[in-house]
Design a protein around this motif. Structure first.
Motif, PDB file in Angstrom:
ATOM      1  N   LYS A  56     -22.886  45.419  53.111  1.00  0.00           N
ATOM      2  CA  LYS A  56     -24.007  44.445  52.570  1.00  0.00           C
ATOM      3  C   LYS A  56     -23.299  43.218  50.874  1.00  0.00           C
ATOM      4  CE  LYS A  56     -28.565  45.380  54.182  1.00  0.00           C
ATOM      5  NZ  LYS A  56     -29.501  45.094  54.232  1.00  0.00           N
ATOM      6  N   LEU A  61     -23.942  39.889  51.396  1.00  0.00           N
ATOM      7  CA  LEU A  61     -25.884  40.194  51.297  1.00  0.00           C
ATOM      8  C   LEU A  61     -26.194  40.131  50.140  1.00  0.00           C
ATOM      9  CD1 LEU A  61     -26.711  41.299  55.148  1.00  0.00           C
ATOM     10  CD2 LEU A  61     -27.588  38.741  53.961  1.00  0.00           C
ATOM     11  N   PHE A  93     -22.452  41.243  62.023  1.00  0.00           N
ATOM     12  CA  PHE A  93     -23.098  42.284  61.598  1.00  0.00           C
ATOM     13  C   PHE A  93     -23.677  43.044  62.200  1.00  0.00           C
ATOM     14  CE2 PHE A  93     -25.511  44.575  58.905  1.00  0.00           C
ATOM     15  CZ  PHE A  93     -25.345  44.550  57.572  1.00  0.00           C
ATOM     16  N   PHE A  95     -26.847  45.279  62.412  1.00  0.00           N
ATOM     17  CA  PHE A  95     -27.683  45.864  61.933  1.00  0.00           C
ATOM     18  C   PHE A  95     -28.129  46.827  62.330  1.00  0.00           C
ATOM     19  CE2 PHE A  95     -27.829  41.324  60.146  1.00  0.00           C
ATOM     20  CZ  PHE A  95     -28.499  41.611  58.907  1.00  0.00           C
ATOM     21  N   ALA A  99     -32.210  43.673  65.008  1.00  0.00           N
ATOM     22  CA  ALA A  99     -32.771  42.228  64.182  1.00  0.00           C
ATOM     23  C   ALA A  99     -32.517  41.662  65.244  1.00  0.00           C
ATOM     24  CB  ALA A  99     -31.624  42.125  62.802  1.00  0.00           C
ATOM     25  N   LEU A 100     -32.939  41.735  66.117  1.00  0.00           N
ATOM     26  CA  LEU A 100     -32.705  40.932  67.726  1.00  0.00           C
ATOM     27  C   LEU A 100     -33.759  39.664  67.229  1.00  0.00           C
ATOM     28  CD1 LEU A 100     -32.196  42.298  70.756  1.00  0.00           C
ATOM     29  CD2 LEU A 100     -30.287  41.695  69.349  1.00  0.00           C
ATOM     30  N   TYR A 101     -34.305  38.651  67.206  1.00  0.00           N
ATOM     31  CA  TYR A 101     -35.288  37.434  66.916  1.00  0.00           C
ATOM     32  C   TYR A 101     -36.475  38.006  67.950  1.00  0.00           C
ATOM     33  CZ  TYR A 101     -31.048  35.442  65.071  1.00  0.00           C
ATOM     34  OH  TYR A 101     -29.877  35.455  63.916  1.00  0.00           O
ATOM     35  N   ARG A 162     -23.970  39.764  70.047  1.00  0.00           N
ATOM     36  CA  ARG A 162     -24.316  38.189  69.267  1.00  0.00           C
ATOM     37  C   ARG A 162     -23.830  38.085  68.147  1.00  0.00           C
ATOM     38  NH1 ARG A 162     -30.343  38.519  66.308  1.00  0.00           N
ATOM     39  NH2 ARG A 162     -29.230  39.996  65.306  1.00  0.00           N
TER      40      ARG A 162
END
Lengths: 254, 295
Positions: A56, A61, A93, A95, A99-101, A162
Motif C-alpha cells: 500500500k 495508498l 493493484f 485487492f 474490490a469490484l464495484y 481491471r
C-alpha cells in the motif's frame, strides 16, 4: 532469478529503510527491498507482519514514517497528486477481496478506469480492450454479469483484469489466492505467471500460501515482525535452521 | 513531534504554545492529499489532536468540492443519474408528506382564524407558512432521511470493501466520481423537490378549503401568493440549496470515513442522517436571521 542478478537489470521498485507505525503498533521496522524489471517477488510472512502495508505504501495508498520508496524512478512520498496519478496508471493493484464495484457489470468494472483515464478512446476501442483482457483471464462469457453473481476465483480474475486493462508495468497482488479452493488457486497462480510472461510486468505478490509462492515467485522475501528475515529462491529461503521459517513451512503443508 | 520527543504529553503546555502547535498541525493537514494516506504523528494529547484532525479533514473534504468545481471534466452522465435517483426516488414520499401537510395545516389553522372571522386569510397564511418555512424544511428533513442515509450507506459499503481504494489506485479520482456528482445532484434536486413540495402542499390546502368554502383555484392562488415576495422565494431557494449541499456533503463524508466493517456502514448511514438534521435546523435559523437583515 537470483538476487544478485537484480543489480545488473533495471530496478523498478526500490525500498530503503522503510518504517511505518499505526499509533504504538510498529508494523514496518526498516524494510529494504528491490524489484527488478520483469521479476516476480513473493513477500511471505505471518498475518500482521506488515506485508499489505508494504504494497500500500508502494502504490501511495499509505505514506511511510521513515525511509524511501522509489517506483519507476519516482519517489512516491514526494511527488504531487498529478504525478502520483500518472504513476498509478503504471502500477496495478489486485485487492485481497477483489474490490469490484458492486453496482457495475464485469464489463463496466473493467471499462471504468479506462474511460476515466483515457477519455480520448472511442467506445469501440474501449470495448475491444475490455474484451482483450477478459479473454486473457478467460472470462469473456461473464462480461454482462454483476460481481454478486461470480465465484471467488472469478472475482479475483476480474479484479486482475481491471488492473491489466491499464497496461501496467508493475503488478501488486495482495493475497491473490486467499479464500480460494486449491483448483482456483492454481488457476490464479498460472494466471499471475502468464501475465508476467505475456506482458513482461514486474510483480510483488503478498501471500502466505507456499504453493502460490513457489509457482509464481522468482524470488521470495520472508518477513517477520516488520523486517525482512531472509530472501532468495524458494529452496534457499526454506533451507534454514530458523525455527520461525521452518514452522511456517511445516504448518503450510499440514 | 518536538514536544513529544522532549517528554511532554502536551496537556501541561502553555496555551499559546499549544495553540501554535495545533495550528501547525492543522495547516499541515490542510495541505495533505484528500485521501487518507496514513496516520499523522501525535503532537499533543490524542484528544486535542483528534479534534483538530477532524476539523482539518472535514474542511479539506468540503473545500475540495469547490476546487473540483473549476476542474473539468464534470461527469455529467453520473450527475444526471444521481439527479434521477435523488429526485424520482424521493417523489412518492415527498408527494404524500406535502399533500398531508397542506391538508392538516389548513384544517388546524381554520378554527383560530374563524374566531376572528378571518378564514379568507387562510390561503395567504398557508402560502407564507409553506413557501417560507415548511417546504424547505420538510423537504430537507425527508431527503436527509432518504437520500442522506442511502449515500452514507452506499459509500460506507464501498469504503469497507476497498472499492474506493480501488478507484484511487487506478487513478480514477473517487472524490470527483462519487462525491462531486452526488453533492451537485443534491444541490440541483433539493430546490426542485422543495418547489414540488410547496405545490403539492398548496393543492392539499386548496382541496381542504374548497370543501368548506366556495373558492376558485385562481382566487386561491392569487390570495396565497399575495404576501409572498421575491426575497421570500429567493430565500427558500437559498435554503434548499444550502440544505442539499449539507445533506449530501455530510453523507459523503461519513461514507468516505467509514471504519470497522458492516457495523461501521450502519453507523455511517445513521450519523449521516442525524448530523445533517442537526445542521439543517441550525442553518434554518441562521438563514432566517440573515434574510431578515435584507428586508
Amino acid at each position: 532469478m537470483q538476487t544478485n542478478s537484480a543489480e545488473q537489470t533495471e530496478i523498478v521498485i526500490d525500498i530503503k529503510g522503510l518504517y511505518k507505525s499505526f499509533g504504538n503498533n510498529h508494523v514496518l521496522k526498516g524494510v529494504d527491498l528491490q524489484v527488478a524489471r520483469g521479476e516476480n517477488v513473493v513477500v511471505l510472512g505471518r498475518s500482521g507482519s506488515g506485508k499489505s502495508v508494504l504494497i500500500k505504501i508502494v502504490c501511495g495508498l499509505l505514506t511511510q514514517d521513515k525511509g524511501s520508496v522509489t517506483v519507476l524512478g519516482e519517489d512516491v512520498k514526494n511527488i504531487n497528486h498529478k504525478q502520483l496519478e500518472q504513476l498509478r496508471l503504471k502500477v496495478g493493484f489486485s485487492f485481497q477481496l477483489s474490490a469490484l464495484y458492486d453496482s457495475m457489470t464485469v464489463k463496466e468494472n473493467i471499462a471504468f478506469p479506462l474511460m476515466r483515464n483515457f477519455r480520448e478512446l472511442s467506445k469501440s476501442e474501449v470495448n475491444s480492450r475490455v474484451e482483450d483482457v477478459l479473454n486473457s483471464v478467460s472470462l469473456l462469457k461473464s462480461k454482462d454479469q454483476y460481481p454478486a453473481e461470480l465465484s471467488g476465483g472469478q472475482k479475483k480474475r476480474i479484479g486482475i483484469a481491471r488492473t491489466l486493462v491499464l497496461r501496467p508495468e508493475i503488478m501488486l497482488y495482495d493475497e491473490p489466492t486467499a479464500g480460494l479452493d486449491p483448483i482456483s488457486s492454481i488457476e490464479i497462480n498460472n494466471l499471475i505467471r502468464d501475465i508476467s510472461n505475456q506482458f513482461g510486468v514486474s510483480s510483488i505478490i503478498i501471500t502466505h500460501d507456499l504453493v502460490c509462492a513457489k509457482t509464481t515467485g522468482d524470488r521470495l522475501v520472508m518477513m517477520f515482525d516488520g523486517v525482512v528475515q531472509s530472501q532468495g529462491t524458494f529452496d534457499e529461503v526454506f533451507d534454514t535452521e530458523d525455527e520461525r521459517i521452518k514452522s511456517f513451512y511445516e504448518y503450510n503443508f499440514i | 513531534m518536538v514536544f513529544k520527543s522532549a517528554g511532554y504529553t502536551g496537556d501541561y503546555l502553555p496555551n499559546s504554545i499549544l495553540h501554535l502547535a495545533c495550528a501547525l498541525k492543522f495547516s499541515r493537514l490542510m495541505k495533505m492529499d484528500i485521501t487518507d494516506r496514513g496516520e499523522e504523528k501525535i503532537y499533543l494529547s490524542k484528544k486535542i489532536d483528534g479534534f483538530f484532525i477532524n476539523i482539518a479533514k472535514t474542511s479539506r473534504f468540503v473545500l475540495n468540492y469547490f476546487v473540483e468545481l473549476f476542474r473539468p471534466p464534470y461527469e455529467f452522465p453520473e450527475i444526471a443519474r444521481q439527479c434521477y435517483k435523488i429526485g424520482c426516488d424521493s417523489l412518492p414520499l415527498i408527494s404524500l408528506t406535502g399533500f398531508i401537510i397542506g391538508i392538516v395545516f389548513t384544517k388546524q389553522s381554520r378554527p383560530s382564524l374563524a374566531d376572528f372571522g378571518a378564514t379568507s386569510w387562510l390561503p395567504s397564511l398557508i402560502g407564507i407558512a409553506v413557501f417560507k418555512a415548511l417546504a424547505p424544511l420538510v423537504t430537507a428533513l425527508i431527503c436527509a432521511g432518504k437520500v442522506g442515509s442511502s449515500i452514507g450507506a452506499e459509500l460506507g459499503a464501498m469504503k469497507v470493501t476497498e472499492q474506493i481504494e480501488a478507484m484511487d489506485v487506478s487513478a480514477s479520482r473517487p472524490y470527483k466520481y462519487l462525491v462531486f456528482t452526488r453533492v451537485t445532484a443534491c444541490v440541483f434536486m433539493i430546490p426542485l423537490l422543495m418547489l414540488y413540495t410547496s405545490f403539492v402542499a398548496m393543492m392539499g390546502s386548496y382541496i381542504n378549503i374548497s370543501i368548506n368554502e366556495h373558492i376558485s383555484l385562481a382566487t386561491f392562488i392569487a390570495n396565497a401568493f399575495d404576501k409572498i415576495n421575491f426575497i421570500d422565494f429567493k430565500g427558500s431557494i437559498i435554503k434548499a440549496v444550502v440544505f442539499g449541499f449539507t445533506i449530501s456533503m455530510v453523507a459523503c463524508y461519513k461514507g468516505f470515513n467509514t471504519t470497522r466493517g458492516t457495523e461501521g456502514v450502519g453507523k455511517a448511514a445513521n450519523a449521516a442522517v442525524v448530523t445533517s438534521m442537526y445542521l439543517i435546523f441550525i442553518e434554518e435559523l441562521m438563514i432566517v436571521q440573515i434574510l431578515g437583515w435584507f428586508r
